[in-house]
Design a protein around this motif. Structure first.
Motif, short mmCIF file in Angstrom:
data_model
loop_
_atom_site.label_atom_id
_atom_site.label_comp_id
_atom_site.label_asym_id
_atom_site.label_seq_id
_atom_site.Cartn_x
_atom_site.Cartn_y
_atom_site.Cartn_z
N TYR A 1 0.85 -1.30 0.07
CA TYR A 1 -0.21 -0.17 0.15
C TYR A 1 1.03 0.87 0.36
CZ TYR A 1 -4.93 2.52 0.84
OH TYR A 1 -5.58 3.00 0.98
N PRO A 2 0.22 1.99 -0.93
CA PRO A 2 1.38 3.01 -0.68
C PRO A 2 1.62 3.48 0.67
CG PRO A 2 0.16 2.96 -2.74
CD PRO A 2 -0.42 2.02 -2.40
N LEU A 3 0.30 4.65 1.30
CA LEU A 3 0.13 5.16 2.41
C LEU A 3 1.88 4.07 2.79
CD1 LEU A 3 -3.19 6.31 3.24
CD2 LEU A 3 -0.82 7.41 2.90
N ILE A 4 2.19 3.06 3.07
CA ILE A 4 3.16 2.66 4.27
C ILE A 4 4.49 3.87 3.81
CG2 ILE A 4 4.32 1.36 2.52
CD1 ILE A 4 3.33 -0.37 6.02
N ALA A 5 4.34 4.24 3.19
CA ALA A 5 6.32 5.21 3.58
C ALA A 5 5.56 6.19 4.27
CB ALA A 5 6.18 6.03 1.49
N GLN A 6 4.70 6.03 4.45
CA GLN A 6 4.38 7.36 5.63
C GLN A 6 4.77 7.23 6.92
OE1 GLN A 6 0.36 9.54 6.54
NE2 GLN A 6 1.01 10.00 3.95
N TYR A 7 4.76 5.93 7.58
CA TYR A 7 6.10 5.36 8.59
C TYR A 7 7.00 6.06 8.93
CZ TYR A 7 1.91 2.04 9.45
OH TYR A 7 0.99 1.52 9.59
N GLY A 8 7.94 6.03 7.39
CA GLY A 8 9.09 6.32 7.66
C GLY A 8 8.78 7.67 7.88
N LEU A 9 8.28 8.84 6.97
CA LEU A 9 7.58 10.34 7.34
C LEU A 9 7.75 10.50 8.86
CD1 LEU A 9 6.72 10.86 3.91
CD2 LEU A 9 8.97 10.94 4.53
N ARG B 1 1.31 7.33 13.54
CA ARG B 1 1.30 6.32 13.70
C ARG B 1 0.08 5.54 13.67
NH1 ARG B 1 4.57 6.00 16.48
NH2 ARG B 1 4.39 4.58 18.06
N HIS B 2 -1.04 5.43 14.93
CA HIS B 2 -1.83 4.60 14.87
C HIS B 2 -2.89 5.19 13.97
CE1 HIS B 2 -0.75 2.39 18.48
NE2 HIS B 2 -0.11 3.26 19.50
N SER B 3 -2.94 6.68 13.67
CA SER B 3 -3.80 6.93 12.61
C SER B 3 -3.77 6.39 11.12
CB SER B 3 -4.33 8.75 12.37
OG SER B 3 -4.89 8.68 11.42
N LEU B 4 -2.40 6.34 10.77
CA LEU B 4 -1.93 5.38 9.87
C LEU B 4 -2.01 4.42 10.28
CD1 LEU B 4 -0.80 5.61 7.00
CD2 LEU B 4 1.54 5.67 7.65
N ASP B 5 -2.41 3.69 10.96
CA ASP B 5 -2.71 2.04 11.52
C ASP B 5 -3.97 1.23 11.02
OD1 ASP B 5 0.11 1.16 12.13
OD2 ASP B 5 -0.38 1.34 14.18
N ALA B 6 -4.81 2.52 11.76
CA ALA B 6 -5.91 2.52 10.87
C ALA B 6 -6.65 2.89 9.49
CB ALA B 6 -7.20 2.80 11.64
N THR B 7 -5.63 3.63 9.01
CA THR B 7 -5.94 4.17 7.32
C THR B 7 -5.11 2.52 6.56
OG1 THR B 7 -5.82 5.84 7.27
CG2 THR B 7 -5.18 5.20 5.32
N ILE B 8 -4.44 2.10 6.81
CA ILE B 8 -3.90 0.60 6.35
C ILE B 8 -3.89 -1.02 6.58
CG2 ILE B 8 -1.52 -0.62 5.90
CD1 ILE B 8 -0.44 1.57 6.16
N TYR B 9 -5.15 -0.59 8.14
CA TYR B 9 -5.92 -2.53 8.51
C TYR B 9 -7.74 -2.05 7.41
CZ TYR B 9 -8.89 -5.00 11.45
OH TYR B 9 -9.55 -6.04 12.12
N GLU B 10 -7.64 -0.39 7.10
CA GLU B 10 -9.15 -1.64 5.87
C GLU B 10 -8.26 -2.00 4.46
OE1 GLU B 10 -9.72 2.77 5.50
OE2 GLU B 10 -10.54 3.28 7.66
N VAL B 11 -7.07 -2.12 3.86
CA VAL B 11 -6.60 -2.73 3.03
C VAL B 11 -7.45 -4.34 3.28
CG1 VAL B 11 -4.90 -3.27 1.54
CG2 VAL B 11 -4.89 -0.88 2.57
N ARG B 12 -7.27 -4.74 4.65
CA ARG B 12 -7.85 -5.62 4.51
C ARG B 12 -9.36 -6.36 4.46
NH1 ARG B 12 -4.72 -8.45 9.18
NH2 ARG B 12 -6.65 -9.85 9.95
N ASN C 1 -10.24 -9.32 1.38
CA ASN C 1 -11.43 -10.36 2.00
C ASN C 1 -12.15 -10.27 0.56
OD1 ASN C 1 -10.44 -10.61 4.06
ND2 ASN C 1 -12.24 -9.57 5.64
N GLN C 2 -12.76 -9.38 0.07
CA GLN C 2 -13.90 -8.89 -1.02
C GLN C 2 -13.09 -9.38 -2.08
OE1 GLN C 2 -14.45 -5.13 -1.54
NE2 GLN C 2 -15.35 -4.65 0.27
N LEU C 3 -11.75 -9.27 -2.23
CA LEU C 3 -11.02 -10.02 -3.62
C LEU C 3 -10.90 -11.77 -3.39
CD1 LEU C 3 -9.39 -7.06 -4.94
CD2 LEU C 3 -10.74 -7.80 -5.77
N TYR C 4 -10.50 -11.41 -2.59
CA TYR C 4 -9.87 -13.35 -2.17
C TYR C 4 -10.83 -14.37 -2.51
CZ TYR C 4 -7.98 -17.02 0.16
OH TYR C 4 -6.45 -18.04 0.21
N PHE C 5 -12.43 -13.55 -2.02
CA PHE C 5 -13.15 -14.57 -1.23
C PHE C 5 -14.34 -14.84 -3.10
CE2 PHE C 5 -12.79 -14.37 3.35
CZ PHE C 5 -13.04 -14.93 3.37
#
Length: 408
Positions: free
Chosen positions: A26-34, A115-126, A130-134
């Protein structure tokens, strides 16, 4: 989009792998380093408040007479009315009331919030995984049901062909079976096309190039609770940031103690003066300006705390509603699958009887085809409900932030 990797020519993916790859891709993962870099810069700058502060200045002044010559005891004192000077002042903070420590605590707390706000955003990727996998798993189930139907139709085609050879059936009966065979094959082509499209979308999401031969492992329904939703961690970090802001407000009210030294050179205003001097001392200062806004600052902190509490309660309320809805759907699907088993069994019994009736001349080929299609539809309904149950179980896991134990 560039894919970050490829899989072997044949691979079996698990849903956990897809979760991990999707979050890493996910592109937002780069924000952790920033966020970490910004926090480190802020902490470093705050720590430099303990370093000596050096101030250099050059000035020039013009002024009126500063000595009353009539009181000079009969002596005329030569005085100049201009002064030029250069000075260097060094000050060292000894006690700052805890301001620097409070600033560092606030910088760390604000980084945690981000960081925790970013965690919440990236968690939505799950949820998207689910939608595509199932969706792919459901198509795989439909393809298996299609294969069973194809086998039944081919067996019926052989039976009708034998009956035509014996003069019991005609070419129209054989063609009717052939039409159903072609429709079944056509449906399989469409399903394989849909599967390829969903696999491509899943591959783009997880950053892997997926081949048509790649398969998805069917997850087990057994799960165990593990961890908290990242949104709750975000609310906790916001409250810690409020406490850090309060600590900074308190620190700004305390007195500051510092040591200073100054060296100055200047032009002589009078022959009685030297053209340079050294100064040293201790300074105790207490800025009460923060008292002017303290009442409003504390009121703002309380408002922010109440807003966080409202957001937390709203999230928990909506989460509980979603959980109740998901549990209700799971219970409903379980009951439907029980009925599906009975329907499939009865439909298959009807098909077997129609086959015997056809051989005895008591039923037509169309009657048999209707029975075969009815069995296929019953099987597909059961497969759909099974996959919906598994997907809903994982949706509930997403809501409650649970972790799957193993695979079937």
């Amino acid at each position: 989009m560039l894919l970050s990797g490829t899989l072997p020519s044949w691979a079996q993916l698990t849903i956990d792998q897809c979760y991990d790859w999707a979050q890493s891709n996910y592109p937002l993962i780069a924000q952790y380093g920033l966020i970490e870099q910004s926090r480190d810069y802020t902490l470093n700058n705050a720590s430099k408040g303990w370093l000596p502060q050096v101030n250099a200045s050059v000035s020039g002044y013009a002024f009126t007479d500063v000595i009353n010559q009539s009181n000079a005891m009969g002596q005329a004192i030569a005085m100049k009315n201009a002064l030029a000077s250069a000075s260097v002042t060094v000050s060292q903070t000894i006690y700052d009331g805890g301001v620097i420590a409070a600033k560092k605590q606030l910088a760390q707390a604000q980084a945690d919030v981000q960081r925790h706000s970013l965690d919440a955003t990236i968690y939505e990727v799950r949820s998207r995984v689910n939608q595509l996998y199932f969706a792919v798993l459901l198509i795989d189930q439909r393809l298996r049901m299609n294969s069973l139907l194809l086998g039944d139709l081919r067996l019926s085609q052989k039976t009708v062909q034998s009956m035509v050879n014996n003069g019991v059936a005609n070419q129209n009966d054989l063609d009717a079976v052939g039409v159903e065979l072609l429709s079944c094959e056509q449906q399989a082509i469409g399903l394989r096309g849909q599967r390829q499209a969903y696999m491509q979308m899943l591959g783009a999401l997880i950053g892997r190039e997926l081949a048509p031969t790649d398969t998805l492992q069917l997850p087990n329904r057994d799960i165990e609770a593990n961890g908290r939703r990242p949104e709750l961690e975000c609310f906790d970090s916001q409250e810690r940031a409020l406490q850090a802001r309060r600590n900074l407000l308190d620190a700004q009210l305390r007195p500051h103690l510092s040591a200073m030294g100054m060296a100055m050179v200047h032009t002589k205003v009078s022959d009685m003066m030297k053209n340079g001097m050294l100064v040293g001392g201790i300074t105790l200062s207490w800025n009460i300006g923060a008292l002017y806004t303290r009442k409003n600052d504390l009121a703002q902190l309380e408002l922010d705390r109440q807003q966080i509490s409202v957001n937390r309660e709203t999230f928990l309320f909506n989460n509980a509603q979603q959980s109740r809805l998901s549990n209700g759907q799971i219970e409903s699907l379980q009951q439907q699958i029980t009925k599906d088993d009975q329907i499939v069994q009865l439909r298959d019994n009807i098909r077997k009887r129609d086959e015997k009736r056809l051989m005895g001349g008591l039923a037509s080929v169309n009657d048999l085809l209707r029975s075969i299609n009815a069995v296929s539809e019953a099987r597909q309904a059961r497969a759909l409900h099974e996959m919906q149950l598994l997907q809903e179980t994982y949706n509930l896991n997403y809501i409650n932030h649970s972790h799957r134990n193993n695979y079937e």
